[in-house]
Scaffold this active site. Structure first.
Site, PDB file in Angstrom:
ATOM      1  N   ASN A 137     -56.644 -61.647  49.818  1.00  0.00           N
ATOM      2  CA  ASN A 137     -58.035 -61.204  49.912  1.00  0.00           C
ATOM      3  C   ASN A 137     -58.859 -62.083  50.848  1.00  0.00           C
ATOM      4  OD1 ASN A 137     -58.128 -59.149  47.648  1.00  0.00           O
ATOM      5  ND2 ASN A 137     -57.403 -60.944  46.527  1.00  0.00           N
TER       6      ASN A 137
ATOM      7  N   CYS B 146     -50.649 -63.421  48.941  1.00  0.00           N
ATOM      8  CA  CYS B 146     -50.117 -62.095  49.211  1.00  0.00           C
ATOM      9  C   CYS B 146     -48.777 -61.946  48.512  1.00  0.00           C
ATOM     10  CB  CYS B 146     -49.943 -61.910  50.718  1.00  0.00           C
ATOM     11  SG  CYS B 146     -49.224 -60.324  51.141  1.00  0.00           S
TER      12      CYS B 146
HETATM   13 MG    MG Z   1     -56.667 -57.509  47.074  1.00  0.00          MG
END
Ligand code: MG
Length: 294
Positions: free
Chosen positions: A245, A236
């Site tokens: 994700n 992130c």
């Molecule tokens: Mg993403």
């Protein structure tokens, strides 16, 4: 019932990894994912290399992917200049993106949302003329790192603009991984009521552990396309060390266990995850990968 798992690891994942990965390894990863049965893979981004150095080799990756398998390939394109770097027939689909949040869009693209729409409109026009299918991304729908809450009315405005450009599918993104199922129900029931469930994909992050719960909520709203990243690649950008994700392996395990069909061979998928984990050199977030470690 068939659910489409839309693999975004080679682009959305690798663009956030700090390790330099060579072109051959990226192409090998894409081949493994295709072999595992993933029907849609976003392979790279044609954003200017200055902005995303890890994907500066986009042209080489595009040249290296095989066109004779049944996978549909997609590439992220920010504007006409990016599109000019793409040759006809290299991919089937071009992906356009912007943020529901004005501040996030400004920081991410250096444009206001209205300016982005203008650039995307001309890109969409040429891409369609060249025969590419269009996918859209609206990010920060469930929350923004700068503005906090994001207005659903703004998301709906941008969705209509993208559909008007000829975009066939829009991926609704929880870019910072703040959504929980309650909000997922609220957002998708609103969108599905207006435009139908088959025009959308859901793009969840697992930053706070709610990624797969959100998948279940979106399934209940009729969503049948989910973005994910092999190994949970990417992390992130707003929270170093945190998950980004949702991992493709975990998503496939969940879906198959719930009786949905994905067409994906878990053992080959895990091989792809192990391969890229070895290249990256750190333990990736995928829970399924951990179950076979050591
Ligand atoms: Mg993403």
């Amino acid at each position: 019932m068939f659910i489409t798992v839309y693999e975004v690891g080679p682009r959305d994942g690798l663009q956030n990894e700090q390790i330099a990965i060579n072109v051959e390894d990226k192409i090998h990863l894409i081949r493994l994912l295709s072999k595992a049965g993933l029907q849609n893979i976003e392979v790279t981004s044609l954003v200017h290399p200055k902005w995303i150095p890890p994907l500066a080799d986009a042209t080489e990756v595009l040249k290296g992917i095989s066109q004779d398998d049944k996978t549909q390939y997609s590439v992220l394109v920010p504007n006409l200049r990016g599109l000019e770097r793409l040759q006809d027939n290299q991919v089937q689909e071009v992906a356009l993106f912007l943020s529901a949040s004005e501040t996030h869009n400004q920081k991410n693209t250096n444009k206001s949302r209205v300016e982005s729409l203008h650039a995307l409109r001309e890109t969409a026009y040429i891409a369609t003329k060249r025969g590419f299918r269009l996918r859209g991304y609206v990010s920060t729908v469930f929350g923004c790192p700068y503005e906090g809450d994001v207005s659903l009315a703004d998301t709906r405005w941008l969705i209509q603009e993208l559909f008007d450009m000829g975009v066939s599918q829009i991926s609704i993104g929880d870019t910072i991984g703040v959504a929980t199922p309650k909000q997922v129900h609220e957002v998708f029931s609103s969108l599905v009521t207006t435009w139908g469930s088959d025009r959308f994909a859901a793009h969840f992050h697992d930053t706070r552990g709610s990624g797969l719960a959100n998948v279940v909520a979106a399934l209940q709203e009729g969503i049948t396309v989910f973005d994910s990243s092999v190994g949970g690649l990417g992390g992130c950008p707003y929270a170093p060390g945190a998950a980004g994700n949702i991992a493709t392996e975990d998503l496939v395990y969940l879906l198959e266990g719930m009786g949905y069909e994905t067409g994906i061979d878990m053992s080959i998928l895990l091989r792809a995850g192990q391969f890229i984990q070895g290249i990256i050199g750190r333990e990736l977030p995928s829970k399924m990968l951990k179950t076979i470690a050591g």
